[in-house]
Design an enzyme around this catalytic site. Structure first.
Site, PDB file in Angstrom:
ATOM      1  N   PRO A 247      -2.586   4.657 -14.736  1.00 52.17           N
ATOM      2  CA  PRO A 247      -2.975   6.269 -14.663  1.00 52.17           C
ATOM      3  C   PRO A 247      -3.758   6.160 -15.353  1.00 52.17           C
ATOM      4  CG  PRO A 247      -0.930   5.270 -16.412  1.00 52.17           C
ATOM      5  CD  PRO A 247      -1.162   4.028 -15.210  1.00 52.17           C
TER       6      PRO A 247
ATOM      7  N   CYS B 147      -0.695   6.458 -24.875  1.00 49.11           N
ATOM      8  CA  CYS B 147      -1.778   7.326 -25.397  1.00 49.11           C
ATOM      9  C   CYS B 147      -1.348   7.758 -27.042  1.00 49.11           C
ATOM     10  CB  CYS B 147      -1.313   8.746 -24.396  1.00 49.11           C
ATOM     11  SG  CYS B 147      -2.917   9.594 -24.820  1.00 49.11           S
TER      12      CYS B 147
ATOM     13  N   HIS C  87       0.488  -2.315 -22.383  1.00 51.11           N
ATOM     14  CA  HIS C  87      -0.542  -2.106 -22.368  1.00 51.11           C
ATOM     15  C   HIS C  87      -1.481  -3.466 -23.701  1.00 51.11           C
ATOM     16  CE1 HIS C  87      -4.978   0.045 -23.179  1.00 51.11           C
ATOM     17  NE2 HIS C  87      -5.313  -1.381 -23.748  1.00 51.11           N
TER      18      HIS C  87
ATOM     19  N   GLY D 127      -6.859  -0.794 -14.646  1.00 50.82           N
ATOM     20  CA  GLY D 127      -7.264   0.820 -15.088  1.00 50.82           C
ATOM     21  C   GLY D 127      -8.272   0.700 -14.626  1.00 50.82           C
TER      22      GLY D 127
HETATM   23  C1  FMN Z   1     -10.423   7.589 -18.724  1.00 53.22           C
HETATM   24  C2  FMN Z   1      -9.551   7.401 -18.946  1.00 53.22           C
HETATM   25  C3  FMN Z   1      -7.836   7.881 -18.866  1.00 53.22           C
HETATM   26  C4  FMN Z   1      -6.250   7.458 -19.260  1.00 53.22           C
HETATM   27  N1  FMN Z   1      -5.266   7.940 -19.511  1.00 53.22           N
HETATM   28  C5  FMN Z   1      -4.304   7.474 -19.531  1.00 53.22           C
HETATM   29  C6  FMN Z   1      -3.186   7.922 -19.015  1.00 53.22           C
HETATM   30  O1  FMN Z   1      -3.179   9.086 -18.439  1.00 53.22           O
HETATM   31  N2  FMN Z   1      -2.136   7.700 -19.532  1.00 53.22           N
HETATM   32  C7  FMN Z   1      -1.940   6.386 -19.484  1.00 53.22           C
HETATM   33  O2  FMN Z   1      -0.584   5.751 -19.587  1.00 53.22           O
HETATM   34  N3  FMN Z   1      -3.220   5.286 -20.229  1.00 53.22           N
HETATM   35  C8  FMN Z   1      -4.404   5.826 -19.797  1.00 53.22           C
HETATM   36  N4  FMN Z   1      -5.528   5.245 -19.538  1.00 53.22           N
HETATM   37  C9  FMN Z   1      -5.362   3.919 -20.473  1.00 53.22           C
HETATM   38  C10 FMN Z   1      -5.131   2.981 -18.530  1.00 53.22           C
HETATM   39  O3  FMN Z   1      -4.009   3.366 -17.953  1.00 53.22           O
HETATM   40  C11 FMN Z   1      -4.935   1.219 -19.659  1.00 53.22           C
HETATM   41  O4  FMN Z   1      -4.178   1.270 -19.987  1.00 53.22           O
HETATM   42  C12 FMN Z   1      -6.297   0.968 -20.458  1.00 53.22           C
HETATM   43  O5  FMN Z   1      -7.218   1.765 -19.221  1.00 53.22           O
HETATM   44  C13 FMN Z   1      -6.359  -0.204 -20.289  1.00 53.22           C
HETATM   45  O6  FMN Z   1      -6.084  -1.183 -18.976  1.00 53.22           O
HETATM   46  P1  FMN Z   1      -7.503  -1.683 -18.405  1.00 53.22           P
HETATM   47  O7  FMN Z   1      -8.198  -2.276 -18.728  1.00 53.22           O
HETATM   48  O8  FMN Z   1      -7.398  -2.146 -16.979  1.00 53.22           O
HETATM   49  O9  FMN Z   1      -8.138  -0.516 -18.135  1.00 53.22           O
HETATM   50  C14 FMN Z   1      -6.156   5.704 -19.421  1.00 53.22           C
HETATM   51  C15 FMN Z   1      -7.792   5.178 -19.516  1.00 53.22           C
HETATM   52  C16 FMN Z   1      -9.162   5.539 -18.952  1.00 53.22           C
HETATM   53  C17 FMN Z   1      -9.711   4.753 -18.624  1.00 53.22           C
END
Ligand code: FMN
Length: 328
Positions: free
Chosen positions: A15, A98, A169, A231
């Protein structure tokens, strides 16, 4: 799901607020039929007091699609979970990861890791209300509460309320003095801790999130986890989703052969969106990554991130961008 079918959450797109809106998800679904997609986080307040259809509407093709809620009031969570189920979402997920100040003030997100019983009460209320699964996405701790024993207490308490799938995470969140963006990079990734959790709770399912970039890495992590969640890499390089069905689910689907094929399908979608009063750029802003790694990538991005905002005929600019990737 039949007994032999793979766990639906084997591969999920995280998300992401402002990124994984319905247009983005429609696009990603063209690349993988089986990946689990998530909504952006929606707070219970926004759903109960705001424009629910604006937050909840989606195209049926987006399923399996998880609605991610932000909140901590059990009754409100239950009410919103019911709305999600009625709207046709396949699962409800609670955001306990978050770190934003804005949400902390309302007891939403990672600060809830310090209140396991409150999370458990919310999960129980939602499970008592809906038949679809209720899951939790969380960190491995928060500053001041980052021991393994406290993490085990969190997962154990929430599991007792009936949550069976945890999306980890694998870094702590630092609740003061670090922006949400820095909180996605600065605290070190600790896959070993997530792995320990899975060993210590063999009856539960765990997905690993944080810093995963390739399907090779996904395959390695899937030897130790039930699912992986990506993500930022998916957003920056969506084409990697094309092999997800075959490689991670063992379900050869109907993966697109060329980027052009996907962009032409998106063109039809954009036309429908515009005929309902939408704007081309609402959709095209999510498509920039598809050219990643190609000679025309810079020109493609320039057309869709700059030129398209300066024209009276954005669809024509979109067609020029498709031309750049012709046949790729
Ligand atoms: C632009 C952006 C918005 C995000 N919004 C949310 C969110 O609404 N809810 C959530 O649980 N995590 C949110 N995250 C965190 C991601 O879900 C994820 O946990 C985090 O980016 C780590 O994963 P990754 O390294 O694959 O990006 C957001 C991340 C980004 C970059």
């Amino acid at each position: 799901m039949t007994q032999d079918s793979p766990f639906p959450g084997r591969f999920a797109v995280a998300p992401m607020l402002d990124w994984t809106d319905r247009h983005c998800r429609y696009f990603l679904r063209l690349l993988s039929k089986h990946a689990t997609l998530y909504s952006e986080m929606v707070t219970t307040g926004a759903l109960i007091h705001g424009d629910a259809p604006r937050h909840l509407d989606f195209d049926a093709s987006e399923n399996p699609l998880v609605l991610q809620l932000g909140g901590s009031n059990a009754q409100e969570l239950a009410q919103c979970a019911r709305m999600g189920e009625q709207w046709g979402y396949s699962e409800i997920n609670l955001n306990v990861g978050c770190p934003s100040d804005r949400v902390q003030n309302n007891m939403i997100g990672a600060c809830l890791m310090g209140h396991p019983q409150l999370v458990a009460d919310g999960v129980k209320a939602m499970r008592d209300t809906v038949d679809i699964p209720v899951t939790v996405k969380h960190r491995i701790g928060i500053n001041g509460r980052d021991s393994y024993e406290e993490l085990v207490d969190f997962v154990g308490t929430v599991a007792e309320a009936g949550c069976k799938h945890f999306i980890v995470h694998a870094r702590i969140a630092i609740l003061e003095g670090l922006s949400p963006k820095a909180n996605r990079d600065v605290p070190p990734l600790r896959y070993d801790i997530a792995r320990q959790l899975r060993e210590d709770f063999p009856a539960l399912q765990f997905s690993l999130n944080g810093g995963i970039k390739t399907l090779d890495e996904c395959e390695q992590h899937l030897e130790h986890f039930d699912g992986v969640m990506l993500g930022r890499e998916v957003y920056a390089n969506p084409w990697l989703m094309r092999e997800v069905d075959e490689r991670l689910y063992g379900l050869p689907g109907h993966s697109p052969q060329t980027r052009t094929e996907v962009l032409l399908a998106m063109r039809d979608y954009i036309e429908r969106h515009c005929s309902n009063g939408g704007k081309v750029v609402h959709v095209t802003r999510h498509l920039l990554g598809i050219a990643q790694g190609f000679p025309g990538a810079r020109r493609f991005r320039q057309l869709l991130s700059a030129d398209i905002h300066r024209t009276d005929n954005p669809l024509l600019v979109f067609d020029q961008a498709i031309e750049v990737l012709q046949g790729r």
